[in-house]
Every structure is written in structure tokens, then in C-alpha cells.
Design an enzyme around this catalytic site. Structure first.
Site: not given
Ligand code: ADP
Length: 497
Positions: A196, A270, A304, A401
Site C-alpha cells: 500500500k 521504521e 526520518c 519531529e
């Protein structure tokens, strides 16, 4: 001189085709009526429409993957045969480099030059690297000394077997590469997959689907269903999926863990990061400045592992700060099809608003903007490379973040204080160290709670080097031999002699 690329014929043709779902080796319509508008983030133009896959589409895709795993040829094929097809897929991706680089630039906003130099070759590499592993997966023989059967002896060994049907959900920051990181090891180990892609950037995954078929990977082995987060959640919840591999935000990662508990499917994650990048006074300062700027501004900060907390030893803080600001001010923002563009737009209006609101929150909490500090007042979601000074550990911009081109610069005076602050985060994905004192670099690398530590470099990726996070940055490691653990079961066989 500004040079603007033209869309190549292959990309033009691909964009004009209906985007269907790859299920059981066929491009299939959806039973859902819903569609997703695909937007070019550099100018807001509509590129295409995607299917927003529903429960029924996921069911069909999972059933196809199940059938391909349980009774198809993929799992029982020799490693060498699987390897040849993965290698062929790598060749096909390489032959389509221009097309993939254009699609990534149009769909994600990143410069064509970057996609061509990094995203596409890294994707080719991981398929080749994993193709090599297909023939090298094996168990071991294990001598036993069972204490309660002293008169018997045994032959014992382990078998490594594929896990089964794998659901894979990927983000929008490196669309092709994330698909490659997920698919290559799963396929090398003999699993079947339902992928996906991210709703913002599914074009390269769909193009990859065409090449997967062309490479001779049997029907049902790779199924691709486009859609929003709810499409992903149908995959997470599905009882016939044996394992779910996810890359994305920590928040969604936690939802995935909860959703996967229904059949206790295996999960690898992750997730996010807030990586410290540390410059000691004894570093090669010019290299460190450039490295620190690239650590945060590469891919517009949408990594990331972005080096978003910049710790600089006090004696060189002003020099480094001014160097990074100069670098930021000179970055050329623009459309990814301009060959001189160094940084494109952020992925979406939502991401633009989020990043700008983080910059505002930094200002409200007392940070001082030394470079950038706002979006560009024009079409597209451009945010200027931003450097925030006078930040401290309790600010949102230091703790959370941002996933944009915003770095918080923080001075430090002692190694002890530095290690404590660098590790004072819920995340633990990556870190950088800049120093010419090798002994110090080794010691600090050991003390940092992060899955990757780069020394005198940053953002170095290789198919052979494991990547993944400590703490809330994830579960498991992608790439290298370690990723094979995520896609294999171990079976112990014990035979009485
Ligand atoms: P980002 O915040 O960077 O967009 P997300 O974690 O929201 O990252 O999304 C990463 C991927 O996860 C995308 O493919 C997205 O559609 C998918 N996703 C989002 N929400 C869910 C969910 N609840 N369950 C499964 N997949 C999801």
C-alpha cells in the site's frame, strides 16, 4: 543557466493511463467508487487520479497473495530462479531511470537530479543485493546434548522459511526507494506481498508494478492497492496477513501495533526520528558545516533520519551557525524539473502548514530565526531552509519531529552534558558526529542510543548496511543481512538417529 526538463513520452503515456490496482497479476478496477487526486506539489497541478482502495480491494489482494504463497510457484522456486527475476527487475528499473526520476519529481516535488542520482540507483542496488541473498538463505545444524535422554542421539537442524503474506505500507518521502526497501527482501525470502503506497505518491509504485510483471515475478506475488490510511488499516487488520512491515510516523506505527494484535501478525516498523548531529571543535569545520546543512536540508528535511538537532561545541558555535545559515540562504528552491533546483516543495499543503506552525511555535517559545523562517509566497508548498538558534531542550522544535527543512542549533560545553541531551529523546534512529579525534568519535558513537551513527558524514545509505531505530523509532532493521530476519521464520527439526 536555467534548464527546464520536458516530460518524456513514457511518463506522458503513463500519466494519461487509468491507474488501476495490481491484483493477482492483473490490473484491476476497484469496487470502491472513491478516487484520490494526485497533485504536483510544486504548482498544485493535477497529475492523475488514483483509486482509493476499500476493504473489498484489500480482501481480493490478500486472497491473491495468500493463494500465490500457499500454492503458487514463488516459494518453491529455487533461490537461483528467484534471484534471476529480482536481478531482471533491477535491470528494468535501471533502464527506466529517467522515467522513475521524472515521476518522483512530479509526484513528490524532489529535484529530478536528486531522484536520478540517489533514489533510483539505490532502488536498483537493493534489488541486486537482495537477489544475491536468495541463494544464500539457509539454516544450520545444531548438536544436541539432551540431558534426559542420555542414550539417544539426534540430528538437529534449522530451516529458514518465508513468513507468508506480507502487508507493506510505505510513506511519501522516497516513494520508489521505500517500495524497493520493502519488496526486495520480502521477495528474496520467498514471501508474497500486498503493498500500500502513500496516497500522495503512488505513481512510481504503480510503474514498478508493470516492471514486476515484466520481470517474470509470478501473478499474485506482488499486489499493489492504492489508497489512504484506512486502506492501510484494512491490511493491518486482515487475519490472512502474516506480517506487516510499515514505514511512516511513530503515531501511525503505534496504531499499527494495536491493529495487528487481532491475529498477532508479526510487525516491523521504521518510524520517526529527531536525530542529533554533533560538531566538536576539533572537526574539519568546513566539512562539518556542509555536512550539517545537508543532514537537515536533504530531501527538504523530509527524512526520518534528518539531522534536526544540531549540537555544536561552544567555541565553534558562532562560526558553524553562520556557515550553516550561509548554506541555507544559498539553496535554490524551485520546481524539480529545473535542473538547477536544489530543493523542491514540501509534499502537501498539510505538511506545509505543519512545518510553518512548528517554526511559529519555535518563535513563540523564544527561538531566534537565523535563516529562512517562512514559506514562499507563491504556488507550491515551498518552505525556506530554516535555522533556529537560542533553542533549548524543552522546546517543541527540539523535542518533536518536524519533517521539514528546520534545524535547531544548540551549543554544548561538555561531552557528558552533550551525550545526555543527545539521548534525551523518545526517538533513536540516527546521529552524526563530526570530529578529527577518532578515539573520541568511537566513544561517543558507542554512547549514542541510535540505530545508525555517521562519523564525518551523514545520510550514507547502502543496501548492505542495516538501518532502523532504537526506542520509538521502530522495531527491526531494514537492509543488510539483518532484514532477512524480518521476512523469515526459523523451523527447528530434530531427528532421532
Ligand atoms: P506521514 O505522517 O509522513 O504522512 P503516515 O504515518 O501518516 O506518514 O503515513 C505513512 C503511510 O501509512 C501512508 O501510506 C499512509 O496512507 C499509511 N497510513 C496512515 N494511517 C494509517 C493507519 N491508520 N493504518 C495503516 N496505514 C496508515
Amino acid at each position: 543557466m536555467q534548464q527546464h526538463l520536458s516530460i518524456n513520452d513514457e511518463v506522458r503515456k503513463f500519466l494519461s493511463q487509468d491507474k488501476l490496482l495490481l491484483i493477482d497479476g492483473q490490473w484491476q478496477e476497484s469496487r470502491s467508487e472513491k478516487t484520490i487526486n494526485v497533485e504536483n506539489p510544486a504548482n498544485g497541478d493535477t497529475l492523475s487520479q488514483l483509486i482509493h482502495g476499500g476493504q473489498e480491494d484489500i480482501n481480493r489482494a490478500v486472497e491473491a497473495a495468500r493463494k500465490a504463497f500457499d500454492s503458487g510457484p514463488w516459494r518453491s522456486m529455487t533461490g537461483s530462479e528467484r534471484s534471476r527475476r529480482l536481478w531482471k527487475l533491477a535491470d528494468l528499473i535501471e533502464q527506466n531511470t529517467d522515467t522513475f526520476a521524472q515521476l518522483e519529481s512530479l509526484d513528490n516535488g524532489k529535484p529530478y537530479t536528486v531522484a536520478k542520482a540517489a533514489d533510483v540507483p539505490l532502488s536498483v542496488d537493493i534489488f541486486r543485493y537482495m537477489a544475491g541473498w536468495s541463494t544464500k538463505i539457509h539454516g544450520k545444524t545444531i548438536p544436541l546434548s539432551v540431558p534426559y535422554t542420555p542414550d539417544s542421539s539426534y540430528l538437529s537442524y534449522t530451516l529458514k522459511e518465508p513468513v507468508g503474506v506480507i502487508g507493506q505500507i510505505i510513506p511519501w518521502n522516497f516513494p520508489l526507494l521505500m517500495a524497493a526497501w520493502k519488496l526486495a527482501p520480502a521477495l528474496a525470502c520467498g514471501n508474497t506481498v500486498v503493498l500500500k503506497p502513500a496516497e500522495q505518491t503512488s505513481l512510481s509504485a504503480l510503474k514498478l508494478g508493470e516492471l514486476i510483471m515484466e520481470a517474470g515475478i509470478p501473478e499474485g506475488v506482488v499486489n499493489i492497492v492504492t489508497g489512504h490510511g484506512d486502506t492501510g488499516s484494512f491490511l493491518v487488520d486482515h487475519p490472512m496477513v502474516d506480517k506487516l512491515a510499515f514505514t511512516g510516523s511513530t503515531e501511525v506505527g503505534k496504531q499499527i501495533v494495536r491493529g495487528a494484535s487481532g491475529n498477532l501478525k508479526k510487525v516491523s516498523l521504521e518510524l520517526g526520528g529527531k536525530s542529533p548531529n554533533i560538531i566538536f571543535a576539533d572537526a574539519d569545520i568546513e566539512a562539518a558545516i556542509e555536512g550539517a546543512a545537508n543532514a537537515i536540508f536533504f530531501n527538504h528535511g523530509q527524512c526520518c533520519c534528518a539531522g534536526s538537532r544540531l549540537y555544536v561545541e561552544k567555541s565553534v558555535y558562532d562560526k558553524v551557525l553562520s556557515g550553516v545559515c550561509d548554506f541555507a540562504d544559498k539553496i535554490k528552491l524551485g520546481n524539480g524539473f529545473d535542473l538547477s533546483t536544489q530543493m523542491g516543495p514540501l509534499i502537501s499543503r498539510e505538511q506545509f502548514d505543519k512545518v510553518c506552525s512548528y517554526i511559529d511555535s519555535g518563535k513563540r517559545e523564544g527561538a531566534v530565526v537565523q535563516a529562512g523562517g517562512s514559506g514562499l509566497d507563491q504556488a507550491g508548498y515551498f518552505v525556506k531552509p530554516t535555522v533556529l538558534a537560542k533553542t533549548h531542550k524543552n522546546m517543541q522544535v527540539v523535542r518533536e519531529e518536524i519533517f521539514g527543512p528546520v534545524v535547531a542549533a544548540i551549543p554544548f560545553s561538555s561531552e557528558e552534558e552533550l551525550i545526555e541531551e543527545a539521548n534525551d529523546s523518545n526517538y533513536g534512529l540516527a546521529a552524526g558526529i563530526w570530529s578529527q579525534d577518532v578515539s573520541k568519535a568511537h566513544k561517543v558513537a558507542e554512547k549514542l542510543r541510535a540505530g545508525t551513527v555517521w562519523v564525518n558524514c551523514y545520510n550514507i545509505f547502502d543496501a548492505s548496511l542495516p538501518f532502523g531505530g532504537y526506542k520509538e523509532s521502530g522495531w527491526g532493521r531494514e537492509m543488510g543481512d539483518e532484514v532477512l530476519n524480518l521476512y523469515l521464520e526459523t523451523k527447528s527439526v530434530c531427528i532421532k538417529k
